[in-house]
Design a protein around this motif. Sequence first.
Motif, PDB file in Angstrom:
ATOM      1  N   ALA A 130       0.836  -1.210   0.000  1.00 31.20           N
ATOM      2  CA  ALA A 130       0.000   0.000   0.000  1.00 31.20           C
ATOM      3  C   ALA A 130       0.864   1.251   0.000  1.00 31.20           C
ATOM      4  CB  ALA A 130      -0.930  -0.006   1.206  1.00 31.20           C
ATOM      5  N   LEU A 131       1.938   1.236   0.765  1.00 28.70           N
ATOM      6  CA  LEU A 131       2.847   2.376   0.790  1.00 28.70           C
ATOM      7  C   LEU A 131       3.497   2.590  -0.572  1.00 28.70           C
ATOM      8  CD1 LEU A 131       4.351   4.574   2.316  1.00 28.70           C
ATOM      9  CD2 LEU A 131       5.991   2.856   3.065  1.00 28.70           C
ATOM     10  N   PHE A 132       3.860   1.510  -1.230  1.00 29.98           N
ATOM     11  CA  PHE A 132       4.435   1.602  -2.579  1.00 29.98           C
ATOM     12  C   PHE A 132       3.438   2.219  -3.554  1.00 29.98           C
ATOM     13  CE2 PHE A 132       4.934  -0.346  -6.807  1.00 29.98           C
ATOM     14  CZ  PHE A 132       6.210   0.103  -7.126  1.00 29.98           C
ATOM     15  N   VAL A 133       2.168   1.853  -3.422  1.00 31.49           N
ATOM     16  CA  VAL A 133       1.138   2.402  -4.311  1.00 31.49           C
ATOM     17  C   VAL A 133       0.941   3.892  -4.056  1.00 31.49           C
ATOM     18  CG1 VAL A 133      -1.342   2.360  -4.789  1.00 31.49           C
ATOM     19  CG2 VAL A 133      -0.052   0.231  -4.701  1.00 31.49           C
ATOM     20  N   VAL A 134       0.933   4.308  -2.793  1.00 31.75           N
ATOM     21  CA  VAL A 134       0.790   5.733  -2.473  1.00 31.75           C
ATOM     22  C   VAL A 134       1.911   6.540  -3.112  1.00 31.75           C
ATOM     23  CG1 VAL A 134       0.857   7.425  -0.606  1.00 31.75           C
ATOM     24  CG2 VAL A 134      -0.487   5.347  -0.351  1.00 31.75           C
ATOM     25  N   LEU A 135       3.135   6.068  -2.951  1.00 32.28           N
ATOM     26  CA  LEU A 135       4.279   6.784  -3.525  1.00 32.28           C
ATOM     27  C   LEU A 135       4.225   6.791  -5.046  1.00 32.28           C
ATOM     28  CD1 LEU A 135       7.096   5.443  -1.169  1.00 32.28           C
ATOM     29  CD2 LEU A 135       5.962   7.658  -1.082  1.00 32.28           C
ATOM     30  N   GLY A 136       3.795   5.661  -5.638  1.00 32.09           N
ATOM     31  CA  GLY A 136       3.716   5.591  -7.092  1.00 32.09           C
ATOM     32  C   GLY A 136       2.652   6.502  -7.668  1.00 32.09           C
ATOM     33  N   MET A 137       1.491   6.547  -7.034  1.00 29.18           N
ATOM     34  CA  MET A 137       0.432   7.425  -7.532  1.00 29.18           C
ATOM     35  C   MET A 137       0.834   8.895  -7.411  1.00 29.18           C
ATOM     36  SD  MET A 137      -3.029   5.489  -6.151  1.00 29.18           S
ATOM     37  CE  MET A 137      -4.115   6.598  -7.063  1.00 29.18           C
ATOM     38  N   LYS A 138       1.507   9.246  -6.337  1.00 30.40           N
ATOM     39  CA  LYS A 138       1.977  10.625  -6.199  1.00 30.40           C
ATOM     40  C   LYS A 138       3.044  10.948  -7.243  1.00 30.40           C
ATOM     41  CE  LYS A 138       2.849  12.236  -2.165  1.00 30.40           C
ATOM     42  NZ  LYS A 138       3.428  12.357  -0.795  1.00 30.40           N
ATOM     43  N   ARG A 139       3.846   9.950  -7.584  1.00 27.63           N
ATOM     44  CA  ARG A 139       4.923  10.179  -8.563  1.00 27.63           C
ATOM     45  C   ARG A 139       4.366  10.444  -9.950  1.00 27.63           C
ATOM     46  NH1 ARG A 139       9.587   5.709 -10.162  1.00 27.63           N
ATOM     47  NH2 ARG A 139      10.662   6.999 -11.735  1.00 27.63           N
ATOM     48  N   PHE A 140       3.304   9.729 -10.330  1.00 25.27           N
ATOM     49  CA  PHE A 140       2.773   9.835 -11.690  1.00 25.27           C
ATOM     50  C   PHE A 140       1.492  10.664 -11.771  1.00 25.27           C
ATOM     51  CE2 PHE A 140       4.846   5.512 -11.710  1.00 25.27           C
ATOM     52  CZ  PHE A 140       5.952   5.911 -12.446  1.00 25.27           C
ATOM     53  N   LYS A 141       1.192  11.443 -10.737  1.00 29.47           N
ATOM     54  CA  LYS A 141      -0.087  12.153 -10.730  1.00 29.47           C
ATOM     55  C   LYS A 141      -0.193  13.207 -11.826  1.00 29.47           C
ATOM     56  CE  LYS A 141       1.281  15.548  -7.209  1.00 29.47           C
ATOM     57  NZ  LYS A 141       0.945  16.102  -5.863  1.00 29.47           N
ATOM     58  N   ASP A 142       0.919  13.695 -12.328  1.00 28.33           N
ATOM     59  CA  ASP A 142       0.897  14.701 -13.397  1.00 28.33           C
ATOM     60  C   ASP A 142       1.076  14.080 -14.773  1.00 28.33           C
ATOM     61  OD1 ASP A 142       0.590  16.754 -11.529  1.00 28.33           O
ATOM     62  OD2 ASP A 142       2.751  16.915 -11.217  1.00 28.33           O
ATOM     63  N   GLU A 143       1.153  12.764 -14.844  1.00 27.16           N
ATOM     64  CA  GLU A 143       1.303  12.064 -16.120  1.00 27.16           C
ATOM     65  C   GLU A 143       0.190  11.030 -16.223  1.00 27.16           C
ATOM     66  OE1 GLU A 143       5.445  10.947 -17.025  1.00 27.16           O
ATOM     67  OE2 GLU A 143       5.972  11.907 -15.124  1.00 27.16           O
ATOM     68  N   GLU A 144      -0.877  11.388 -16.890  1.00 20.41           N
ATOM     69  CA  GLU A 144      -2.093  10.588 -16.914  1.00 20.41           C
ATOM     70  C   GLU A 144      -1.861   9.190 -17.464  1.00 20.41           C
ATOM     71  OE1 GLU A 144      -6.010   9.630 -16.205  1.00 20.41           O
ATOM     72  OE2 GLU A 144      -4.860  11.389 -15.560  1.00 20.41           O
ATOM     73  N   GLU A 145      -1.121   9.087 -18.557  1.00 16.85           N
ATOM     74  CA  GLU A 145      -0.905   7.784 -19.184  1.00 16.85           C
ATOM     75  C   GLU A 145      -0.136   6.835 -18.252  1.00 16.85           C
ATOM     76  OE1 GLU A 145       1.075   5.900 -23.278  1.00 16.85           O
ATOM     77  OE2 GLU A 145       0.909   8.083 -22.999  1.00 16.85           O
ATOM     78  N   LYS A 146       0.923   7.344 -17.635  1.00 16.27           N
ATOM     79  CA  LYS A 146       1.709   6.517 -16.723  1.00 16.27           C
ATOM     80  C   LYS A 146       0.916   6.177 -15.462  1.00 16.27           C
ATOM     81  CE  LYS A 146       6.285   8.122 -18.178  1.00 16.27           C
ATOM     82  NZ  LYS A 146       7.562   8.741 -17.751  1.00 16.27           N
ATOM     83  N   LEU A 147       0.084   7.110 -15.024  1.00 15.38           N
ATOM     84  CA  LEU A 147      -0.727   6.856 -13.836  1.00 15.38           C
ATOM     85  C   LEU A 147      -1.721   5.727 -14.080  1.00 15.38           C
ATOM     86  CD1 LEU A 147      -1.571   7.567 -10.961  1.00 15.38           C
ATOM     87  CD2 LEU A 147      -3.030   9.362 -11.897  1.00 15.38           C
ATOM     88  N   GLN A 148      -2.404   5.747 -15.233  1.00 22.80           N
ATOM     89  CA  GLN A 148      -3.363   4.691 -15.547  1.00 22.80           C
ATOM     90  C   GLN A 148      -2.671   3.341 -15.698  1.00 22.80           C
ATOM     91  OE1 GLN A 148      -6.598   4.955 -15.428  1.00 22.80           O
ATOM     92  NE2 GLN A 148      -6.493   7.160 -15.007  1.00 22.80           N
ATOM     93  N   LYS A 149      -1.492   3.354 -16.272  1.00 24.79           N
ATOM     94  CA  LYS A 149      -0.724   2.113 -16.396  1.00 24.79           C
ATOM     95  C   LYS A 149      -0.319   1.594 -15.026  1.00 24.79           C
ATOM     96  CE  LYS A 149       3.293   0.147 -18.759  1.00 24.79           C
ATOM     97  NZ  LYS A 149       4.451   0.433 -19.661  1.00 24.79           N
ATOM     98  N   PHE A 150       0.057   2.492 -14.146  1.00 28.93           N
ATOM     99  CA  PHE A 150       0.447   2.098 -12.791  1.00 28.93           C
ATOM    100  C   PHE A 150      -0.750   1.532 -12.028  1.00 28.93           C
ATOM    101  CE2 PHE A 150       1.038   3.026  -8.280  1.00 28.93           C
ATOM    102  CZ  PHE A 150       2.284   2.455  -8.049  1.00 28.93           C
TER     103      PHE A 150
END
Length: 256
Positions: free
Chosen positions: A76-96
């Motif tokens: 869950a912590l990994f997901v929180v950090l990943g979503m924050k990392r890609f929040k400004d990149e829609e394509e990468k966020l959806q892939k994540f």
Amino acid sequence: MMASCVFSRWKIPYLASMYFRGVMRIPSKESFLCSRVMIPDIECSSSKTMWGFKQYHDGRPRGPLWRGKKLIGKEALFVVLGMKRFKDEEEKLQKFIKSHVLRLLKMDMIAVLTELERQEEVSLAVMMFKVMQKQDWYKPDVYLYKDLIISLARSKKMDEVMQLWESMRKENLFPDSQTYTEVIRGFLKYGSPADAMNIYEDMKNSPDPPEELPFRILLKGLLPFPLLRNKVKQDFEELFPDQNIYDPPEEIFGLR
């Protein structure tokens, strides 16, 4: 004679222990580890004492995520950090989301949602909530809506508040008094008294008995709108006949 002998037997070991306690200290686990491993960022101060009290760093990382370490797992912590990392990149966020978020268990998803709300990442929290709604285990829960709506209202994202509000009402859920209060306050700060009155009308139709606080928030926020305020005032006096309402001089607020 016997008493003095007993006293001397008790006093000498006690004083000796007091004396050697500060001299012959057994090294703690932290100081032993720090002596074997050179870590420049962690202060190995277990050997430092001041007036007999130890001053040491317990080695735990300092940061906003550590506060909830016992409530959030590694995934869950990994997901929180990943979503924050890609929040400004829609394509990468959806892939994540497809590759990592959908793999989470129910409790991990709830933990991610709670942590995003706590960090005021409300847009990501809404996205996470929409993912949860598509899961087989999802059931309508007013408390999930409540925390998310309050976070959005405090961030003045009232358009997203209304989207969640409509979704909540479609699931036949009614918010509590705190949720009504925060949404009404948010619309008044947003400069939309008409929307605040719509929420007020919805509150009157709620099966739960009304409370004073949302009424008083409206009465204060509607001072520049005397017609709307008088309507709320009449309802308040009917529901709470023993309570008083302070009416400030009208000329102070430019109503004349």
